[in-house]
Design a protein around this motif. Structure first.
Motif, PDB file in Angstrom:
ATOM      1  N   ALA A 133      -1.972 -28.028 -17.146  1.00 33.56           N
ATOM      2  CA  ALA A 133      -1.209 -29.270 -17.105  1.00 33.56           C
ATOM      3  C   ALA A 133      -1.692 -30.241 -18.173  1.00 33.56           C
ATOM      4  O   ALA A 133      -2.869 -30.447 -18.348  1.00 33.56           O
ATOM      5  CB  ALA A 133      -1.349 -29.930 -15.742  1.00 33.56           C
ATOM      6  N   PHE A 134      -0.771 -30.784 -18.895  1.00 34.09           N
ATOM      7  CA  PHE A 134      -1.149 -31.873 -19.790  1.00 34.09           C
ATOM      8  C   PHE A 134       0.060 -32.765 -20.000  1.00 34.09           C
ATOM      9  O   PHE A 134       1.196 -32.337 -19.851  1.00 34.09           O
ATOM     10  CB  PHE A 134      -1.690 -31.361 -21.124  1.00 34.09           C
ATOM     11  CG  PHE A 134      -0.764 -30.468 -21.875  1.00 34.09           C
ATOM     12  CD1 PHE A 134       0.266 -30.983 -22.642  1.00 34.09           C
ATOM     13  CD2 PHE A 134      -0.933 -29.094 -21.842  1.00 34.09           C
ATOM     14  CE1 PHE A 134       1.100 -30.146 -23.353  1.00 34.09           C
ATOM     15  CE2 PHE A 134      -0.101 -28.247 -22.548  1.00 34.09           C
ATOM     16  CZ  PHE A 134       0.924 -28.783 -23.306  1.00 34.09           C
ATOM     17  N   ALA A 135      -0.225 -33.987 -20.282  1.00 28.90           N
ATOM     18  CA  ALA A 135       0.872 -34.924 -20.509  1.00 28.90           C
ATOM     19  C   ALA A 135       0.468 -35.837 -21.649  1.00 28.90           C
ATOM     20  O   ALA A 135      -0.628 -36.361 -21.667  1.00 28.90           O
ATOM     21  CB  ALA A 135       1.128 -35.743 -19.254  1.00 28.90           C
ATOM     22  N   LEU A 136       1.331 -35.957 -22.587  1.00 25.92           N
ATOM     23  CA  LEU A 136       1.049 -36.839 -23.713  1.00 25.92           C
ATOM     24  C   LEU A 136       2.147 -37.884 -23.774  1.00 25.92           C
ATOM     25  O   LEU A 136       3.305 -37.592 -23.499  1.00 25.92           O
ATOM     26  CB  LEU A 136       1.014 -36.042 -25.019  1.00 25.92           C
ATOM     27  CG  LEU A 136      -0.131 -35.041 -25.116  1.00 25.92           C
ATOM     28  CD1 LEU A 136       0.094 -34.097 -26.279  1.00 25.92           C
ATOM     29  CD2 LEU A 136      -1.452 -35.763 -25.291  1.00 25.92           C
ATOM     30  N   GLY A 137       1.780 -39.099 -24.126  1.00 25.72           N
ATOM     31  CA  GLY A 137       2.777 -40.163 -24.232  1.00 25.72           C
ATOM     32  C   GLY A 137       3.728 -39.913 -25.382  1.00 25.72           C
ATOM     33  O   GLY A 137       3.491 -39.057 -26.228  1.00 25.72           O
ATOM     34  N   ALA A 138       4.801 -40.643 -25.409  1.00 33.74           N
ATOM     35  CA  ALA A 138       5.795 -40.510 -26.487  1.00 33.74           C
ATOM     36  C   ALA A 138       5.229 -41.102 -27.770  1.00 33.74           C
ATOM     37  O   ALA A 138       4.405 -42.003 -27.748  1.00 33.74           O
ATOM     38  CB  ALA A 138       7.072 -41.241 -26.101  1.00 33.74           C
ATOM     39  N   GLY A 139       5.672 -40.542 -28.861  1.00 36.36           N
ATOM     40  CA  GLY A 139       5.393 -41.184 -30.138  1.00 36.36           C
ATOM     41  C   GLY A 139       4.066 -40.843 -30.778  1.00 36.36           C
ATOM     42  O   GLY A 139       3.523 -41.616 -31.550  1.00 36.36           O
ATOM     43  N   VAL A 140       3.533 -39.686 -30.474  1.00 31.14           N
ATOM     44  CA  VAL A 140       2.311 -39.267 -31.152  1.00 31.14           C
ATOM     45  C   VAL A 140       2.631 -38.893 -32.597  1.00 31.14           C
ATOM     46  O   VAL A 140       3.609 -38.232 -32.871  1.00 31.14           O
ATOM     47  CB  VAL A 140       1.675 -38.058 -30.434  1.00 31.14           C
ATOM     48  CG1 VAL A 140       0.530 -37.465 -31.255  1.00 31.14           C
ATOM     49  CG2 VAL A 140       1.171 -38.472 -29.065  1.00 31.14           C
ATOM     50  N   THR A 141       1.812 -39.348 -33.485  1.00 27.46           N
ATOM     51  CA  THR A 141       2.021 -39.050 -34.899  1.00 27.46           C
ATOM     52  C   THR A 141       1.063 -37.962 -35.352  1.00 27.46           C
ATOM     53  O   THR A 141      -0.139 -38.089 -35.153  1.00 27.46           O
ATOM     54  CB  THR A 141       1.779 -40.311 -35.756  1.00 27.46           C
ATOM     55  OG1 THR A 141       2.647 -41.329 -35.305  1.00 27.46           O
ATOM     56  CG2 THR A 141       2.044 -40.025 -37.212  1.00 27.46           C
ATOM     57  N   LEU A 142       1.613 -36.932 -35.916  1.00 21.61           N
ATOM     58  CA  LEU A 142       0.782 -35.834 -36.406  1.00 21.61           C
ATOM     59  C   LEU A 142       0.629 -35.998 -37.914  1.00 21.61           C
ATOM     60  O   LEU A 142       1.582 -36.004 -38.659  1.00 21.61           O
ATOM     61  CB  LEU A 142       1.449 -34.503 -36.088  1.00 21.61           C
ATOM     62  CG  LEU A 142       0.747 -33.258 -36.611  1.00 21.61           C
ATOM     63  CD1 LEU A 142      -0.668 -33.164 -36.080  1.00 21.61           C
ATOM     64  CD2 LEU A 142       1.529 -32.024 -36.241  1.00 21.61           C
ATOM     65  N   ASP A 169       7.641 -24.634 -24.459  1.00 23.17           N
ATOM     66  CA  ASP A 169       7.525 -26.083 -24.591  1.00 23.17           C
ATOM     67  C   ASP A 169       6.597 -26.409 -25.762  1.00 23.17           C
ATOM     68  O   ASP A 169       6.939 -27.177 -26.673  1.00 23.17           O
ATOM     69  CB  ASP A 169       6.985 -26.646 -23.275  1.00 23.17           C
ATOM     70  CG  ASP A 169       6.924 -28.158 -23.251  1.00 23.17           C
ATOM     71  OD1 ASP A 169       7.163 -28.798 -24.293  1.00 23.17           O
ATOM     72  OD2 ASP A 169       6.629 -28.715 -22.181  1.00 23.17           O
ATOM     73  N   ALA A 170       5.421 -25.778 -25.753  1.00 24.46           N
ATOM     74  CA  ALA A 170       4.470 -25.999 -26.850  1.00 24.46           C
ATOM     75  C   ALA A 170       5.003 -25.426 -28.162  1.00 24.46           C
ATOM     76  O   ALA A 170       4.996 -26.096 -29.199  1.00 24.46           O
ATOM     77  CB  ALA A 170       3.118 -25.372 -26.497  1.00 24.46           C
TER      78      ALA A 170
END
Lengths: 154, 154
Positions: free
Chosen positions: B11-20, B72-73
């Motif tokens: 399980a993991f959850a990341l917020g919106a708008g991560v910049t790579l 998903d990933a």
């Protein structure tokens, strides 16, 4: 190059003990291609983390969080590609015979790697830079530990 | 071939708008290799789902849940590999020039695919087989929609 990823909905959780069954006979060459693809992408997402842990590139909490999440998925992908049938593949591979002659040791090396990735995932959103860098080091060590015995010297 | 995967901690959850951000210049050939690796693995995990939706292989709720999570990933991985610099790669690729001459349309096709995968993820643990098969069909359509315009005919 910047890429903005919207990661809403990325959360998922699966219970322990899911069994993955192959429904059709996968060709040995395809197994090799798929497992190499997983290794290639592990390199893509682990590379920048290793660079951060070594102080070669600037630390980015966002990249640690994103790449750890992607490595979580990727760390599960290569292993079924080493099924005994894949030994018959007529394509170039650096896989050493020890993979199949010492399956328990190979499984242990996989588990070490997957555990190290899980340890990284656990701290990846903590904001604790030192703990993250230590966990990144742990993943790097686990990569090397497996390559040492099971991959041809590069 | 059976493979038991322990999925605790996935399980993991990341917020919106991560910049790579890419920290180092990646060689065009590496970009192509990495994006092709992502496509290869999308095929690995989508293939069995497509087979189920088409009634060619038995339905497995566990495989839908697992493969959707991995997709998903994977659905996030190919796109930065199509950066303009990758056009200079001296390796074989099926990527069509429209990728770079029609970037808005290419981005739209990527978004369609990622949205279709998110729709699948959403129903992947619901136990609703019909909804899952419909969502699998949606992903297949989005794959084809992008390949139609942006990949050389195979």
């Amino acid at each position: 190059m910047n890429k903005r990823l919207l990661l809403t909905g990325l959360a998922f959780a699966l219970g322990a003990g899911v069994t993955l069954t192959a429904y059709s006979q996968v060709k040995p060459e395809i197994m090799v291609k798929q497992r190499q693809a997983a290794m290639t992408l592990q390199g893509k997402y682990f590379g920048p983390l290793a660079g951060m842990a070594q102080g070669k590139i600037p630390y980015s909490a966002e990249t640690v969080a994103l790449n750890s999440a992607l490595l979580d998925a990727l760390s599960r992908m290569p292993w079924d590609g080493f099924a005994p049938a894949s030994k018959d593949a007529t394509v170039k591979t650096a896989a050493l015979p020890a993979i199949w002659s010492e399956p328990a040791k190979f499984k242990e090396a996989q588990d070490n790697f997957q555990n190290a990735v899980q340890a990284l995932v656990k701290v990846s959103r903590s904001g604790d830079e030192a703990a993250q860098k230590a966990a990144i080091g742990g993943v790097g060590k686990a990569c090397g530990g497996c390559h040492q015995n099971f991959r041809e010297k590069q």
